[in-house]
Write a protein that holds these residues in place. Structure first.
Motif, mmCIF file in Angstrom:
data_model
loop_
_atom_site.group_PDB
_atom_site.id
_atom_site.type_symbol
_atom_site.label_atom_id
_atom_site.label_comp_id
_atom_site.label_asym_id
_atom_site.label_seq_id
_atom_site.Cartn_x
_atom_site.Cartn_y
_atom_site.Cartn_z
ATOM 1 N N ILE A 148 6.891 3.264 -20.105
ATOM 2 C CA ILE A 148 6.454 2.822 -18.784
ATOM 3 C C ILE A 148 5.047 3.354 -18.536
ATOM 4 N N THR A 149 4.181 2.475 -18.050
ATOM 5 C CA THR A 149 2.826 2.864 -17.664
ATOM 6 C C THR A 149 2.584 2.378 -16.243
ATOM 7 N N ILE A 150 2.039 3.266 -15.407
ATOM 8 C CA ILE A 150 1.800 2.940 -13.998
ATOM 9 C C ILE A 150 0.304 3.029 -13.711
ATOM 10 N N TYR A 151 -0.216 2.016 -13.018
ATOM 11 C CA TYR A 151 -1.629 1.964 -12.650
ATOM 12 C C TYR A 151 -1.758 1.889 -11.128
ATOM 13 N N LYS A 152 -2.799 2.471 -10.612
ATOM 14 C CA LYS A 152 -3.196 2.211 -9.230
ATOM 15 C C LYS A 152 -4.287 1.154 -9.271
ATOM 16 N N VAL A 153 -4.337 0.329 -8.249
ATOM 17 C CA VAL A 153 -5.302 -0.771 -8.194
ATOM 18 C C VAL A 153 -6.087 -0.675 -6.898
ATOM 19 N N VAL A 177 7.059 6.619 -4.586
ATOM 20 C CA VAL A 177 5.998 6.107 -3.726
ATOM 21 C C VAL A 177 6.478 6.084 -2.278
ATOM 22 N N LYS A 178 5.527 6.190 -1.373
ATOM 23 C CA LYS A 178 5.821 6.127 0.060
ATOM 24 C C LYS A 178 4.970 5.023 0.670
ATOM 25 N N CYS A 179 5.624 4.070 1.299
ATOM 26 C CA CYS A 179 4.919 2.949 1.912
ATOM 27 C C CYS A 179 4.066 3.452 3.068
ATOM 28 N N THR A 180 2.801 3.018 3.109
ATOM 29 C CA THR A 180 1.911 3.473 4.180
ATOM 30 C C THR A 180 2.159 2.723 5.491
ATOM 31 N N GLU A 181 2.972 1.662 5.423
ATOM 32 C CA GLU A 181 3.260 0.880 6.622
ATOM 33 C C GLU A 181 4.531 1.369 7.311
ATOM 34 N N ARG A 223 0.854 -1.190 0.000
ATOM 35 C CA ARG A 223 0.000 0.000 0.000
ATOM 36 C C ARG A 223 0.887 1.236 0.000
ATOM 37 N N PHE A 224 0.583 2.165 -0.906
ATOM 38 C CA PHE A 224 1.447 3.321 -1.077
ATOM 39 C C PHE A 224 0.672 4.618 -1.252
ATOM 40 N N GLU A 225 1.354 5.717 -0.967
ATOM 41 C CA GLU A 225 0.955 7.020 -1.456
ATOM 42 C C GLU A 225 1.898 7.332 -2.612
ATOM 43 N N ILE A 226 1.400 7.996 -3.636
ATOM 44 C CA ILE A 226 2.198 8.273 -4.822
ATOM 45 C C ILE A 226 2.430 9.772 -4.951
ATOM 46 N N TYR A 227 3.664 10.133 -5.272
ATOM 47 C CA TYR A 227 4.052 11.538 -5.395
ATOM 48 C C TYR A 227 4.675 11.799 -6.757
ATOM 49 N N GLU A 228 4.419 12.991 -7.292
ATOM 50 C CA GLU A 228 5.033 13.425 -8.552
ATOM 51 C C GLU A 228 5.642 14.808 -8.335
ATOM 52 N N ASN A 229 6.778 15.046 -8.983
ATOM 53 C CA ASN A 229 7.439 16.336 -8.779
ATOM 54 C C ASN A 229 6.649 17.480 -9.413
ATOM 55 N N HIS A 230 6.708 18.637 -8.765
ATOM 56 C CA HIS A 230 6.051 19.851 -9.247
ATOM 57 C C HIS A 230 6.959 21.036 -8.981
ATOM 58 N N PRO A 231 6.959 22.024 -9.879
ATOM 59 C CA PRO A 231 7.790 23.211 -9.642
ATOM 60 C C PRO A 231 7.262 24.044 -8.482
ATOM 61 N N THR A 232 8.167 24.720 -7.802
ATOM 62 C CA THR A 232 7.788 25.633 -6.727
ATOM 63 C C THR A 232 7.260 26.940 -7.333
ATOM 64 N N LYS A 233 6.785 27.824 -6.492
ATOM 65 C CA LYS A 233 6.302 29.123 -6.949
ATOM 66 C C LYS A 233 7.426 29.884 -7.641
ATOM 67 N N GLU A 234 8.625 29.819 -7.068
ATOM 68 C CA GLU A 234 9.774 30.525 -7.648
ATOM 69 C C GLU A 234 10.161 29.915 -8.997
ATOM 70 N N LYS A 265 4.463 16.766 -4.899
ATOM 71 C CA LYS A 265 3.084 16.861 -4.424
ATOM 72 C C LYS A 265 2.474 15.471 -4.497
ATOM 73 N N ARG A 266 1.589 15.183 -3.555
ATOM 74 C CA ARG A 266 0.948 13.868 -3.551
ATOM 75 C C ARG A 266 0.006 13.736 -4.739
ATOM 76 N N LYS A 267 0.158 12.644 -5.466
ATOM 77 C CA LYS A 267 -0.668 12.369 -6.642
ATOM 78 C C LYS A 267 -1.830 11.460 -6.285
ATOM 79 N N CYS A 268 -1.573 10.425 -5.489
ATOM 80 C CA CYS A 268 -2.591 9.494 -5.021
ATOM 81 C C CYS A 268 -2.220 9.056 -3.615
ATOM 82 N N LYS A 269 -3.203 8.761 -2.791
ATOM 83 C CA LYS A 269 -2.901 8.320 -1.432
ATOM 84 C C LYS A 269 -3.534 6.965 -1.133
ATOM 85 N N ASP A 270 -2.889 6.239 -0.222
ATOM 86 C CA ASP A 270 -3.390 4.965 0.303
ATOM 87 C C ASP A 270 -3.890 4.037 -0.804
ATOM 88 N N ILE A 271 -2.992 3.696 -1.706
ATOM 89 C CA ILE A 271 -3.333 2.792 -2.792
ATOM 90 C C ILE A 271 -3.284 1.352 -2.302
#
Length: 212
Positions: free
Chosen positions: A192-197, A112-116, A35-46, A150-156
């Protein structure tokens, strides 16, 4: 012969199947959790402030407005606004100056970040993974850049990935002249293609990248 799981993901990949030049697998944390939360990079305000003039210049170039393109003696393209379109460059005109592209603008990272246990794993970094990442030459500045996420998806419930590559190391060698090892070939995939299930086993595509 079958398409290998990328070497950098082997430690957390659970193989499913191979079909033609694709390999399919799920992801499991080294602690055993899937089980994971998924993150993708995003530019800062600057960073967005630095990106804005670059993209605005290209938006104007691609807009349906009177303009002209010339090429100088060094092969460099110049883009001109035409205020009197029928006269071309003999009429009033102004050059559209395109600022230098910020080095961080083309970077894409999925982690990804493991929820455990909370451990983080990089699933894809286009500076390092895929054919372009493996075959290209990144600057030191680009490689040392640390993205902001920034978090893209949580608790997959789980994460499912499919990878496209040449079906064998021998075929890859025939199609390229890079002199890669088998491990490098496995990381030099073309797609590469990534899916959440979810808990019902239903897949939803969350990331898709052509890396060659």
């Amino acid at each position: 012969m079958s398409v290998p799981i990328p070497n950098y993901l082997k430690h957390m990949a659970v193989f499913d199947k191979c079909k033609s030049n694709w390999t399919y697998f799920s992801i499991e944390c080294t602690c055993g959790c899937n089980r994971f939360e998924i993150y993708e990079n995003h530019p800062t305000k600057e960073e967005n402030a630095l990106l804005k003039p670059y993209y605005e210049a290209w938006d104007e170039i691609h807009a349906n407005k009177p303009r002209k393109i010339t090429v100088d003696e060094n092969g460099n393209k110049h883009y001109w606004r035409l205020f009197e379109p029928l006269k071309g460059l003999d009429g009033a005109h102004e050059e559209i100056i395109v600022p230098e592209r910020p080095f961080f603008s083309g970077i894409t990272v999925i982690k990804v970040k493991c929820t455990e246990c909370g451990k983080e794993h990089v699933v894809f970094d286009n500076r390092l993974h895929g054919y372009d990442g493996m075959a290209g030459e990144e600057t030191k500045e680009t490689l040392e850049y640390e993205p902001h996420f920034k978090r893209k998806c949580k608790d997959i419930v789980s994460l499912y990935i499919k990878i496209e590559n040449d079906e064998s190391f021998e075929e890859f060698q025939e199609n390229t002249d890079l002199g890669f090892s088998e491990e490098q070939y496995s990381d030099a995939f073309s797609w590469i293609t990534i899916y959440k299930v979810n808990e019902f086993g239903k897949k939803a595509k969350i990331f898709d990248w052509e890396s060659a």
